[in-house]
Design a protein around this motif. Structure first.
Motif, PDB file in Angstrom:
ATOM      1  N   GLU A  16     -34.809  24.627 -19.140  1.00 42.86           N
ATOM      2  CA  GLU A  16     -35.030  23.171 -19.221  1.00 42.86           C
ATOM      3  C   GLU A  16     -33.942  22.435 -18.455  1.00 42.86           C
ATOM      4  N   ALA A  17     -32.721  22.982 -18.501  1.00 39.77           N
ATOM      5  CA  ALA A  17     -31.620  22.367 -17.751  1.00 39.77           C
ATOM      6  C   ALA A  17     -31.874  22.465 -16.244  1.00 39.77           C
ATOM      7  N   VAL A  18     -32.465  23.571 -15.792  1.00 38.56           N
ATOM      8  CA  VAL A  18     -32.836  23.688 -14.376  1.00 38.56           C
ATOM      9  C   VAL A  18     -33.810  22.579 -14.004  1.00 38.56           C
ATOM     10  N   HIS A  19     -34.805  22.368 -14.865  1.00 38.11           N
ATOM     11  CA  HIS A  19     -35.796  21.308 -14.611  1.00 38.11           C
ATOM     12  C   HIS A  19     -35.123  19.938 -14.583  1.00 38.11           C
ATOM     13  N   GLN A  20     -34.182  19.704 -15.492  1.00 32.01           N
ATOM     14  CA  GLN A  20     -33.456  18.427 -15.510  1.00 32.01           C
ATOM     15  C   GLN A  20     -32.714  18.200 -14.190  1.00 32.01           C
ATOM     16  N   LEU A  21     -32.074  19.235 -13.700  1.00 34.08           N
ATOM     17  CA  LEU A  21     -31.297  19.106 -12.462  1.00 34.08           C
ATOM     18  C   LEU A  21     -32.203  18.848 -11.264  1.00 34.08           C
TER      19      LEU A  21
END
Length: 497
Positions: free
Chosen positions: A356-361
Motif C-alpha cells: 500500500e505504501a508503494v501505491h501511495q508513493l
C-alpha cells in the motif's frame, strides 16, 4: 630473429617425454601466422615486436578475435597465461575467453582499461572444468564484448596443472607463474630430466607457503569492501553494509533514497531486470545429490497487482515486524514505469502495508507538487519513488531526475534483505559467464528462506541469482560473496602497482 627461428624448428623435434607440460594450443604464439586459428574480424593482424615475439594486434570499434577448439579433461585445472598491451581503450575486454562448462575460475581473463604506461602486462588465471566427460571447449583471444580500442596479445599458453600435480595438489596461478623456468616456449615447459621437475615443484611449494591464494574469510572481506565501495560510487551517501545477505547487525544502515539509486543500477542491467521479474524458476543442482528445486518470487501482492503490472523487485523482512520492498511497476493506464522503495513498514498490521505504501508513493509521484512529506501518511517509516525517464538509467544515478518523490527518504534505517540487491549487482559485474558452476561449501550454508542446500551441491551463478532474488536465499548470498570475493582478490593481484 634468425636464431629464434632456428630454436623453434629444433623444438619441434622434441620428444613428448622431454616436456614437463605441453602448451595445449597449436601455433599458440603465431609463428605459423593464423594456422589452426579461426579468424573473426578483418582488423586482426600479426606483427613482430622488438623482442622477437609475434603479436596478435587489433585496432577497431568492434570485437575482433581468433578462436581455437580444445578437448579438455573433466575435473582438471588449467593454467592460462598471456601478455596483453592496450594502447587505446573505450570499452570491452582485451584478452581471452574460454567457452564451455567450468565449475570455477573466470572464463574471461584480460584487461578492461588502458595498460600501465601502455606497456605489456602478464595475465594469469586457472579454470576448472566440470565433471562431464572430456569435451570440446573454445578459446577466443583478442578483443570482445563490443570492444572499442587497440591492443596486442602475445605468448598465449594453456597448461594442464592437474596432469602435472594430480588433483588437489595444483598450485595457485601466481605460484605457477613465478615458478616457470626459462625453458618455457610456445610448445610448453621443457624438461631435461627429473631435476627440473623437482626444482619446479620445490619452488612452487615455497611460493605457495608465502601466502599465495586467499582464505574464504578474506574473500568475504574483499566482497564486503567492494559492496561499500560500489555504494559510494553510485552516491549511496548514508549506506554502510556489514553483510551480504541482510541479517540485522549493528552498523548496517541505509536510506530509501540510497536504495532507489541502487535500484536504478539494476535497471541498467538487462541480466538483473530479467531475473528479478521472474515469477517462478526451476533451479538445477548438481553433485552427489543432483535434483531440481522450484522457487517462487516473494514479490506477490493482490492489492498492488490490481493496480499495476509488477515487473520485478525484491522484498526484505527483519523478523516478522519490519517489511521492506523495492519494486518496478508499470501503470497500465499510462504505460509509465515507476521504481519505488519502501522501508520500515510494519508487519503487525498486515503484509499489505508495504505494498500500500508503494501505491501511495506512485500516486504522490503522479500528483507531485513540491514536498509531499507532510501531505501523505505513509504506511512505512520512509519511501521514495521515481517515474522512470526514457534513456539509459545509469545516466541519472547520482543526480536523481525531477520525477522523484520522497517521504522521509533520508531517514537512516536497517535495510534488511534489500542488501541482496547489491550482492546481485556485484555478481553480474564480476562474473561474465553466468553459466559457470561453483560448489557450495559448508561455511556457505545459512538458515532462512529458500530450498535447503548441502555441502558439495553445485549450482550455476545464474541459478544463484534466482535463489537470491526469488527465494531470498542466504546460502546463495554467502556462496556469491565467497566466489566473487576470491575473483576480486585475484583481479587486484593482477593489476599493476
Amino acid at each position: 630473429m634468425a636464431s629464434k627461428t632456428i630454436e623453434k624448428v629444433q623444438l619441434k623435434e622434441r620428444n613428448d617425454s622431454e616436456m614437463l607440460s605441453r602448451n595445449l594450443l597449436t601455433n599458440a604464439w603465431w609463428t605459423n601466422r593464423f594456422s589452426h586459428w579461426e579468424k573473426l574480424g578483418e582488423e586482426l593482424v600479426l606483427d613482430e615486436d622488438d623482442q622477437g615475439w609475434m603479436n596478435l594486434t587489433m585496432d577497431s570499434q568492434g570485437s575482433a578475435q581468433l578462436q581455437q577448439s580444445l578437448i579438455l579433461k573433466e575435473n582438471h585445472c588449467y593454467f592460462i597465461m598471456f601478455d596483453v598491451k592496450v594502447t587505446r581503450y573505450v570499452n570491452g575486454l582485451f584478452g581471452v575467453h574460454v567457452n564451455g562448462r567450468l565449475i570455477s575460475g573466470s572464463s574471461r581473463l584480460g584487461v578492461r582499461r588502458q595498460t600501465k604506461s601502455k606497456g605489456y602486462e602478464t595475465i594469469v588465471g586457472i579454470v576448472k572444468t566440470s565433471s562431464f566427460p572430456s569435451q570440446e571447449y573454445t578459446l577466443s583471444v583478442g578483443s570482445m564484448e563490443s570492444a572499442n580500442g587497440a591492443g596486442n596479445v602475445r605468448r598465449l599458453s594453456v597448461y594442464d596443472l592437474t596432469a602435472i600435480y594430480q588433483a588437489g595438489n595444483e598450485p595457485t596461478a601466481e605460484a605457477f607463474l613465478e615458478a616457470l623456468p626459462d625453458t618455457q616456449d610456445e610448445f610448453g615447459v621443457a624438461s631435461t630430466g627429473r631435476q627440473l621437475f623437482a626444482a619446479l615443484d620445490t619452488k612452487i611449494n615455497r611460493l605457495s607457503g608465502k601466502g599465495f591464494g586467499a582464505s574464504d574469510r578474506e574473500a568475504h572481506a574483499a566482497f564486503l569492501k567492494e559492496m561499500n565501495q560500489k555504494a559510494c560510487e553510485i552516491g549511496m551517501e548514508q549506506t554502510k553494509i556489514e553483510n551480504m545477505h541482510g541479517f540485522k547487525v549493528d552498523g548496517q544502515v541505509s536510506t530509501a533514497k540510497d536504495f532507489l539509486k541502487l535500484g536504478i543500477q539494476v535497471l541498467g542491467s538487462d541480466k538483473l531486470v530479467k531475473i528479478w521479474g521472474t515469477k517462478d524458476y526451476t533451479v538445477r543442482i548438481e553433485g552427489g545429490n543432483s535434483r531440481k528445486e522450484t522457487v517462487k518470487t516473494t514479490l506477490r501482492n493482490a492489492f498492488l497487482e490490481e493496480k499495476y503490472t509488477v515487473l520485478g523487485g525484491k522484498t526484505g523482512t527483519i523478523g516478522r515486524d519490519v517489511l521492506d520492498v523495492i519494486t518496478l511497476t508499470v501503470d497500465p493506464s499510462s504505460g509509465d514505469l515507476y521504481l519505488a522503495v519502501v522501508m520500515g513498514a510494519t508487519g503487525v498490521t498486515g503484509e499489505n502495508d508495504r505494498f500500500e505504501a508503494v501505491h501511495q508513493l506512485i500516486t504522490a509521484c503522479k500528483n507531485k507538487s513540491g514536498n509531499v512529506g507532510s501531505e501523505v501518511s505513509l504506511k512505512a517509516t520512509s519511501g521514495m519513488a521515481l517515474r522512470v525517464p526514457n534513456g539509459n538509467p545509469l545516466y541519472y544515478t547520482n543526480q536523481l531526475p525531477n520525477s522523484t518523490i520522497g517521504i522521509h527518504e533520508t531517514q537512516v534505517v536497517t535495510p534488511a534483505a534489500l542488501s541482496k540487491v547489491m550482492t546481485a549487482l556485484l555478481l553480474v559485474e564480476n562474473i561474465q559467464n553466468l553459466n559457470e558452476i561453483g560448489m557450495i561449501v559448508s561455511s556457505d550454508i545459512t538458515g532462512g528462506s529458500g530450498p535447503k542446500m548441502f555441502e558439495g551441491d553445485r549450482i550455476s551463478f545464474k541459478d544463484a541469482l534466482y535463489l537470491l532474488f526469488l527465494a531470498s536465499s542466504n546460502t546463495a548470498a554467502k556462496f556469491i560473496s565467497r566466489e566473487v570475493g576470491h575473483r576480486i582478490i585475484q583481479m587486484r593481484e593482477n593489476l599493476p602497482l
